[in-house]
Scaffold this active site. Structure first.
Site, PDB file in Angstrom:
ATOM      1  N   TYR A 132      39.284  60.852 -11.316  1.00 44.01           N
ATOM      2  CA  TYR A 132      38.168  60.028 -11.776  1.00 44.01           C
ATOM      3  C   TYR A 132      36.844  60.783 -11.832  1.00 44.01           C
ATOM      4  O   TYR A 132      36.091  60.644 -12.768  1.00 44.01           O
ATOM      5  CB  TYR A 132      37.996  58.799 -10.869  1.00 44.01           C
ATOM      6  CG  TYR A 132      39.060  57.746 -11.097  1.00 44.01           C
ATOM      7  CD1 TYR A 132      38.915  56.795 -12.102  1.00 44.01           C
ATOM      8  CD2 TYR A 132      40.215  57.720 -10.324  1.00 44.01           C
ATOM      9  CE1 TYR A 132      39.888  55.833 -12.331  1.00 44.01           C
ATOM     10  CE2 TYR A 132      41.199  56.753 -10.543  1.00 44.01           C
ATOM     11  CZ  TYR A 132      41.028  55.816 -11.547  1.00 44.01           C
ATOM     12  OH  TYR A 132      42.003  54.877 -11.778  1.00 44.01           O
ATOM     13  N   HIS A 140      41.990  35.718   1.458  1.00 45.59           N
ATOM     14  CA  HIS A 140      41.989  34.315   1.891  1.00 45.59           C
ATOM     15  C   HIS A 140      41.220  34.118   3.196  1.00 45.59           C
ATOM     16  O   HIS A 140      40.560  33.098   3.382  1.00 45.59           O
ATOM     17  CB  HIS A 140      43.431  33.801   2.070  1.00 45.59           C
ATOM     18  CG  HIS A 140      44.192  33.783   0.773  1.00 45.59           C
ATOM     19  ND1 HIS A 140      45.555  33.612   0.708  1.00 45.59           N
ATOM     20  CD2 HIS A 140      43.782  33.929  -0.515  1.00 45.59           C
ATOM     21  CE1 HIS A 140      45.941  33.643  -0.555  1.00 45.59           C
ATOM     22  NE2 HIS A 140      44.889  33.848  -1.314  1.00 45.59           N
ATOM     23  N   HIS A 153      51.587  50.230  -3.985  1.00 42.82           N
ATOM     24  CA  HIS A 153      50.203  50.352  -4.446  1.00 42.82           C
ATOM     25  C   HIS A 153      49.341  49.397  -3.618  1.00 42.82           C
ATOM     26  O   HIS A 153      48.755  48.450  -4.134  1.00 42.82           O
ATOM     27  CB  HIS A 153      50.112  50.062  -5.948  1.00 42.82           C
ATOM     28  CG  HIS A 153      48.885  50.614  -6.618  1.00 42.82           C
ATOM     29  ND1 HIS A 153      48.927  51.444  -7.724  1.00 42.82           N
ATOM     30  CD2 HIS A 153      47.568  50.457  -6.338  1.00 42.82           C
ATOM     31  CE1 HIS A 153      47.696  51.766  -8.090  1.00 42.82           C
ATOM     32  NE2 HIS A 153      46.853  51.177  -7.277  1.00 42.82           N
ATOM     33  N   ASP A 207      44.877  35.975  -6.544  1.00 46.47           N
ATOM     34  CA  ASP A 207      45.801  34.825  -6.556  1.00 46.47           C
ATOM     35  C   ASP A 207      46.386  34.590  -7.950  1.00 46.47           C
ATOM     36  O   ASP A 207      47.570  34.288  -8.089  1.00 46.47           O
ATOM     37  CB  ASP A 207      45.093  33.540  -6.105  1.00 46.47           C
ATOM     38  CG  ASP A 207      44.850  33.510  -4.603  1.00 46.47           C
ATOM     39  OD1 ASP A 207      45.220  34.482  -3.917  1.00 46.47           O
ATOM     40  OD2 ASP A 207      44.280  32.508  -4.121  1.00 46.47           O
ATOM     41  N   GLU A 263      46.588  58.296 -13.207  1.00 43.07           N
ATOM     42  CA  GLU A 263      45.403  57.466 -13.468  1.00 43.07           C
ATOM     43  C   GLU A 263      44.246  58.335 -13.931  1.00 43.07           C
ATOM     44  O   GLU A 263      44.091  59.472 -13.478  1.00 43.07           O
ATOM     45  CB  GLU A 263      44.933  56.718 -12.200  1.00 43.07           C
ATOM     46  CG  GLU A 263      45.824  55.576 -11.799  1.00 43.07           C
ATOM     47  CD  GLU A 263      45.312  54.836 -10.562  1.00 43.07           C
ATOM     48  OE1 GLU A 263      44.089  54.800 -10.312  1.00 43.07           O
ATOM     49  OE2 GLU A 263      46.177  54.304  -9.836  1.00 43.07           O
ATOM     50  N   GLN A 322      46.708  43.803  -8.471  1.00 42.92           N
ATOM     51  CA  GLN A 322      45.541  43.720  -9.350  1.00 42.92           C
ATOM     52  C   GLN A 322      45.780  42.879 -10.609  1.00 42.92           C
ATOM     53  O   GLN A 322      44.829  42.414 -11.222  1.00 42.92           O
ATOM     54  CB  GLN A 322      45.086  45.130  -9.744  1.00 42.92           C
ATOM     55  CG  GLN A 322      44.536  45.900  -8.550  1.00 42.92           C
ATOM     56  CD  GLN A 322      44.106  47.300  -8.910  1.00 42.92           C
ATOM     57  OE1 GLN A 322      44.929  48.205  -8.943  1.00 42.92           O
ATOM     58  NE2 GLN A 322      42.835  47.486  -9.194  1.00 42.92           N
ATOM     59  N   ARG A 339      53.162  52.618 -16.451  1.00 44.01           N
ATOM     60  CA  ARG A 339      53.188  52.760 -14.997  1.00 44.01           C
ATOM     61  C   ARG A 339      52.728  51.446 -14.376  1.00 44.01           C
ATOM     62  O   ARG A 339      51.600  51.014 -14.605  1.00 44.01           O
ATOM     63  CB  ARG A 339      52.253  53.892 -14.562  1.00 44.01           C
ATOM     64  CG  ARG A 339      52.150  53.989 -13.063  1.00 44.01           C
ATOM     65  CD  ARG A 339      51.152  55.032 -12.574  1.00 44.01           C
ATOM     66  NE  ARG A 339      51.129  54.981 -11.134  1.00 44.01           N
ATOM     67  CZ  ARG A 339      50.025  54.965 -10.375  1.00 44.01           C
ATOM     68  NH1 ARG A 339      48.838  55.062 -10.917  1.00 44.01           N
ATOM     69  NH2 ARG A 339      50.118  54.874  -9.071  1.00 44.01           N
ATOM     70  N   ASN A 379      50.859  55.258  -4.012  1.00 48.18           N
ATOM     71  CA  ASN A 379      49.647  55.493  -4.782  1.00 48.18           C
ATOM     72  C   ASN A 379      48.471  55.771  -3.856  1.00 48.18           C
ATOM     73  O   ASN A 379      48.161  54.964  -2.982  1.00 48.18           O
ATOM     74  CB  ASN A 379      49.287  54.277  -5.636  1.00 48.18           C
ATOM     75  CG  ASN A 379      48.015  54.545  -6.430  1.00 48.18           C
ATOM     76  OD1 ASN A 379      48.008  55.378  -7.322  1.00 48.18           O
ATOM     77  ND2 ASN A 379      46.920  53.885  -6.079  1.00 48.18           N
ATOM     78  N   GLU A 380      47.829  56.895  -4.064  1.00 43.44           N
ATOM     79  CA  GLU A 380      46.576  57.247  -3.380  1.00 43.44           C
ATOM     80  C   GLU A 380      46.590  56.976  -1.878  1.00 43.44           C
ATOM     81  O   GLU A 380      45.780  56.191  -1.370  1.00 43.44           O
ATOM     82  CB  GLU A 380      45.379  56.517  -4.012  1.00 43.44           C
ATOM     83  CG  GLU A 380      45.071  56.962  -5.410  1.00 43.44           C
ATOM     84  CD  GLU A 380      43.715  56.456  -5.926  1.00 43.44           C
ATOM     85  OE1 GLU A 380      42.938  55.868  -5.144  1.00 43.44           O
ATOM     86  OE2 GLU A 380      43.435  56.677  -7.110  1.00 43.44           O
ATOM     87  N   ASN A 427      45.705  61.286  -9.790  1.00 45.43           N
ATOM     88  CA  ASN A 427      44.699  60.360 -10.325  1.00 45.43           C
ATOM     89  C   ASN A 427      43.357  61.074 -10.317  1.00 45.43           C
ATOM     90  O   ASN A 427      42.857  61.428  -9.241  1.00 45.43           O
ATOM     91  CB  ASN A 427      44.579  59.116  -9.432  1.00 45.43           C
ATOM     92  CG  ASN A 427      45.853  58.307  -9.354  1.00 45.43           C
ATOM     93  OD1 ASN A 427      46.821  58.565 -10.071  1.00 45.43           O
ATOM     94  ND2 ASN A 427      45.864  57.300  -8.488  1.00 45.43           N
TER      95      ASN A 427
END
Ligand SMILES: *[C@@H]1O[C@H](CO)[C@@H](O)[C@H](O)[C@H]1NC(C)=O
Ligand SMILES: *[C@@H]1O[C@H](CO)[C@@H](O)[C@H](O)[C@H]1NC(C)=O
Ligand SMILES: *[C@@H]1O[C@H](CO)[C@@H](O)[C@H](O)[C@H]1NC(C)=O
Length: 494
Positions: free
Chosen positions: A333, A62, A145, A75, A398, A42, A100, A189-190, A331
């Protein structure tokens, strides 16, 4: 039941009879770690720099750019591969104690295998880790991740159990190179999110359509991989390095629509919140919860499958996996409402759960369709984890809010202050063992299939300017005040 309604006089009474004064209630305990979080794909960019191999997000963006809402890619993203010193400065300026971040597997092992290590990748993370430590910031490393090396996807990706061994080999390279300085590790992660990357050909990478089958196979491999990594660390590194290993799990709080729907929420996923991953690792019994095994086995048989769609652990594997944690990463949300009923195609995890889910239209929204603001769900979930698994140390890996951009992010400020207050109630009133918090995210970044349209950063990033300048938003300023004073400012306390 740890969770209880409290009255806000000057003192509130805890479940254990201790009094908590209102000042303590908005103050972080000594030793509690505060910081921010990111993930390699990310933010890093440098997608083919200095020997990095191709991963499944390079391939998706891509080859199938239409799957990303603005046809963008990672990218370049925040170009943290070249600007990591600026990221560290942001953390330092905030008073963050922990950062993290995740390591890109294909930057370290371009083909996914440990026979060929990319020294430039090792150098990049060494530089980042050393700079963090020089600035008094503890690195917390996520090993995976979501950016699987494409060469391992070519073997089938996570549904192929051989990845439980390849993950262990990758982790060994990380411990050997970074374990002298990195003391906080997250294996995955998740996994709940990336198991769903195998349930639709318009979903996240690798975007493969095998619901109700490949998602369970993914879960199974990931649980065994996590256990392999934990046990290998115990055998080969722990005595010398003294690090701690957890896994970052996620789930929305499930609020029953009525008292008749409590059992429905208990079958969310299916299995209660988090349990597909947490039960084998964190429970006394180990293995998948019986409700998951019974339902998926029975529904598979009804659907005409000779072999259950849910793989089985041997009793050796149950024993081997049980207790492979030093802390639980979580995490949080949002929340959903759960109701008895059947939805979803056959076969699918959704159908296996026997639960219908939706969100209350009165919950305030964000830029992300799924993210409604439900701070009380955070406290309920922390209590649920504590009750279910004997109050393990929980690190909030998170928590964050999306908007469409802008420096005056009032709604993000409120999201953070309200969630931190709920977390502090869980700590001080309910005595849940929460040990740290990293806000998602340090900087605006590539939000997977939402591209750059949904912003989660506490720092704005100008993605048009090649030097990718970062600017603190209002939320970064408020979190800075919170991190430096270690309490919620009075103006956010009612
Ligand atoms: C705590 O309570 C006292 C007395 O009511 C009040 O003066 C003070 O502002 C409160 N502090 C917070 C942080 O709520
Ligand atoms: C698993 O652990 C239990 C309890 O320690 C023990 O009784 C059992 O024999 C073990 N099973 C295997 C296959 O090692
Ligand atoms: C930020 O927005 C809020 C609410 O929209 C407003 O009250 C406040 O004055 C704004 N602050 C700045 C610095 O623009």
């Amino acid at each position: 039941m740890r969770f209880q309604t409290v009255c806000f006089f000057i003192f509130v009474t805890t479940a254990f009879g201790a009094d908590v004064d209102n000042e303590t209630l908005v103050t972080f305990p000594d030793g509690f770690l505060l910081g921010a979080a990111t993930a390699s794909y990310q933010i890093e960019g440098g997608w083919d720099a200095d020997g990095k191999g191709v991963n499944i997000w390079d391939t998706l963006t891509h080859e199938r750019p239409h799957l990303v809402v603005d046809q963008s890619s990672g990218d370049v993203a925040d170009d943290s591969y070249h600007h990591y010193t600026e990221d560290v400065k942001l953390l330092k300026d905030m008073g963050a104690q922990v950062y993290r971040f995740s390591i890109s597997w294909a930057r370290i092992l371009p083909d996914g295998h440990d026979n060929k290590v990319n020294q430039a990748g090792i150098d990049y993370y060494n530089n980042l880790i050393n700079l963090l430590l020089d600035n008094g910031i503890q690195p917390m490393v996520t090993m995976y991740h979501w950016d699987l090396p494409q060469k391992l996807q070519d073997l089938g990706g996570w549904p192929n159990r051989v990845l439980a061994t390849y993950s262990e080999n990758y982790a060994r390279v990380l411990f050997k190179n970074f374990g002298d300085r990195v003391k906080l590790w997250l294996t995955f992660n998740e996994p709940l999110t990336f198991m769903d990357a195998y349930t639709s050909d318009t979903g996240m990478a690798p975007s493969i359509n095998a619901p109700g089958i490949a998602d369970y196979l993914t879960a199974h491999t990931v649980i065994l991989a996590h256990a392999n990594i934990y046990r290998m660390y115990e055998r080969e590194f722990k005595e010398q390095q003294q690090g701690k290993i957890g896994i970052a799990l996620n789930i929305h709080w499930c609020e029953p629509v009525s008292s008749g729907d409590v059992a429905a929420c208990d079958r969310y996923l299916p299995g209660r919140p988090l349990e597909i991953f947490a039960h084998p690792i964190f429970s006394e019994e180990g293995d998948y919860p019986s409700v998951v095994k019974e339902r998926v086995d029975a529904i598979s048989a009804e659907e005409g499958f000779t072999t259950s769609r849910l793989p089985k652990f041997t009793s050796e594997e149950v024993n081997f996996t049980k207790g492979t944690y030093d802390f639980l990463g979580y995490n949080y949300y949002t929340a959903v409402m759960g109701q008895e009923g059947v939805e979803g195609e056959s076969p699918s995890r959704t159908r296996d759960s026997g639960m219908i889910q939706f969100q209350d239209p009165n919950w305030p929204g964000s830029a992300s369709s799924w993210l409604k603001v439900v701070p009380w769900g955070f406290r309920k979930l922390l209590n649920w984890i504590a009750n279910q698994y004997g109050n393990p140390p929980i690190f909030i890996t998170e928590n964050g809010f999306s908007d469409y951009g802008g420096l005056n992010d009032t709604n993000r400020v409120l999201y953070y202050t309200e969630h931190l207050k709920e977390m502090l109630k869980a700590i001080h009133i309910d005595e849940v063992n929460v040990i740290g918090y990293t806000a998602w995210s340090l900087v605006d970044n590539f939000e997977w299939l939402r591209g750059y349209t949904e912003r989660y950063g506490i720092h704005e990033v100008n993605f048009i300017d090649p030097s990718r300048p970062r600017t603190p938003k209002e939320s970064a300023k408020v979190l800075t005040e919170i991190y430096q004073t270690r309490k919620i400012p009075d103006r956010f306390v009612d």
